[in-house]
Design a protein around this motif. Structure first.
Motif, short mmCIF file in Angstrom:
data_model
loop_
_atom_site.label_atom_id
_atom_site.label_comp_id
_atom_site.label_asym_id
_atom_site.label_seq_id
_atom_site.Cartn_x
_atom_site.Cartn_y
_atom_site.Cartn_z
N UNK A 277 -39.53 0.11 -9.63
CA UNK A 277 -40.55 -0.29 -10.60
C UNK A 277 -41.82 0.49 -10.30
N UNK A 278 -42.51 0.94 -11.34
CA UNK A 278 -43.80 1.61 -11.16
C UNK A 278 -43.70 2.76 -10.16
N UNK A 279 -42.65 3.51 -10.26
CA UNK A 279 -42.42 4.61 -9.32
C UNK A 279 -42.06 5.89 -10.05
N UNK A 280 -42.68 6.13 -11.17
CA UNK A 280 -42.38 7.32 -11.96
C UNK A 280 -42.54 8.60 -11.12
N UNK A 281 -43.45 8.57 -10.15
CA UNK A 281 -43.65 9.75 -9.31
C UNK A 281 -42.44 10.04 -8.43
N UNK A 282 -41.62 9.04 -8.17
CA UNK A 282 -40.41 9.25 -7.35
C UNK A 282 -39.29 9.91 -8.13
N UNK A 283 -39.42 9.94 -9.44
CA UNK A 283 -38.34 10.46 -10.28
C UNK A 283 -37.86 11.83 -9.80
N UNK A 284 -38.78 12.70 -9.44
CA UNK A 284 -38.38 14.06 -9.05
C UNK A 284 -37.63 14.09 -7.73
N UNK A 285 -37.68 12.99 -6.96
CA UNK A 285 -36.99 12.94 -5.68
C UNK A 285 -35.62 12.26 -5.78
N UNK A 286 -35.39 11.53 -6.85
CA UNK A 286 -34.14 10.81 -7.02
C UNK A 286 -33.08 11.76 -7.57
N UNK A 287 -31.89 11.78 -6.97
CA UNK A 287 -30.84 12.67 -7.48
C UNK A 287 -30.56 12.40 -8.96
N UNK A 288 -30.23 13.43 -9.69
CA UNK A 288 -29.95 13.28 -11.12
C UNK A 288 -28.81 12.30 -11.37
N UNK A 289 -27.88 12.20 -10.43
CA UNK A 289 -26.75 11.28 -10.56
C UNK A 289 -27.14 9.83 -10.30
N UNK A 290 -28.33 9.64 -9.69
CA UNK A 290 -28.82 8.32 -9.28
C UNK A 290 -27.86 7.65 -8.30
N UNK A 291 -27.30 8.48 -7.41
CA UNK A 291 -26.43 7.98 -6.35
C UNK A 291 -27.03 8.38 -5.01
N UNK A 292 -27.13 7.43 -4.10
CA UNK A 292 -27.70 7.70 -2.78
C UNK A 292 -27.00 8.86 -2.09
N UNK A 293 -25.69 8.96 -2.22
CA UNK A 293 -24.94 10.00 -1.51
C UNK A 293 -25.24 11.41 -2.01
N UNK A 294 -25.99 11.53 -3.10
CA UNK A 294 -26.31 12.84 -3.66
C UNK A 294 -27.73 13.31 -3.35
N UNK A 295 -28.40 12.67 -2.38
CA UNK A 295 -29.72 13.15 -1.96
C UNK A 295 -29.60 14.60 -1.52
N UNK A 296 -30.66 15.36 -1.68
CA UNK A 296 -30.70 16.74 -1.23
C UNK A 296 -30.57 16.79 0.29
N UNK A 297 -29.79 17.72 0.79
CA UNK A 297 -29.60 17.85 2.23
C UNK A 297 -30.92 18.09 2.96
N UNK A 298 -31.90 18.67 2.29
CA UNK A 298 -33.18 18.95 2.95
C UNK A 298 -33.99 17.68 3.22
N UNK A 299 -33.63 16.58 2.57
CA UNK A 299 -34.39 15.34 2.75
C UNK A 299 -33.72 14.30 3.63
N UNK A 300 -32.59 14.66 4.24
CA UNK A 300 -31.87 13.69 5.07
C UNK A 300 -31.45 14.36 6.38
N UNK A 301 -31.14 13.53 7.38
CA UNK A 301 -30.75 14.11 8.66
C UNK A 301 -29.26 14.44 8.69
N UNK A 302 -28.84 15.09 9.76
CA UNK A 302 -27.45 15.56 9.86
C UNK A 302 -26.45 14.41 9.79
N UNK A 303 -26.77 13.30 10.39
CA UNK A 303 -25.85 12.15 10.37
C UNK A 303 -25.68 11.61 8.95
N UNK A 304 -26.77 11.59 8.17
CA UNK A 304 -26.68 11.19 6.77
C UNK A 304 -25.87 12.21 5.98
N UNK A 305 -26.10 13.49 6.23
CA UNK A 305 -25.34 14.54 5.53
C UNK A 305 -23.84 14.36 5.79
#
Length: 111
Positions: free
Chosen positions: A76-104
């Motif tokens: 809610x009220x997080x329009x600025x986060x839109x550019x960081x959320x994967x287009x698929x809107x799935x947690x597993x699709x975060x960009x590798x640059x924003x997560x650690x190796x264990x998450x990758x």
């Protein structure tokens, strides 16, 4: 029941958790999503239908310590986060640059 964490722009940063039925959850998070922006939800279903789905959810808060997992995140009220959320809107699709190796490693097994 599925647990939905609400991330809003409030300065209290409590990020409450509410329970949704399987049907409510599927309406908010279609197509294997686990992330949604409230603006997109309202746009997809229309204001009247979105309110009908959300209203009963607000009557089912759950303490984080009692939640057996978080199944989805509703922003809610997080329009600025839109550019960081994967287009698929799935947690597993975060960009590798924003997560650690264990998450990758974990996410790659669930894509």
């Amino acid at each position: 029941m599925k647990n939905v964490q609400i991330i809003d722009g409030a300065t209290n940063a409590t990020y409450s958790v509410f329970q949704a039925t399987e049907e409510e959850y599927a309406a908010i998070f279609p197509n294997d999503q686990d992330l949604e922006l409230i603006e997109d939800f309202f746009s997809r279903l229309g204001e009247e239908e979105a309110i009908l789905i959300l209203s009963p959810i607000w009557t089912r808060p759950i303490l984080k310590r009692d939640a057996m997992g978080i199944h989805g995140t509703l922003f809610y009220n997080n329009e600025l986060r839109r550019r960081h959320i994967p287009a698929t809107k799935r947690e597993v699709d975060w960009s590798d640059s924003g997560i650690n190796q264990f998450q990758r490693d974990l996410f790659s097994r669930h894509r």
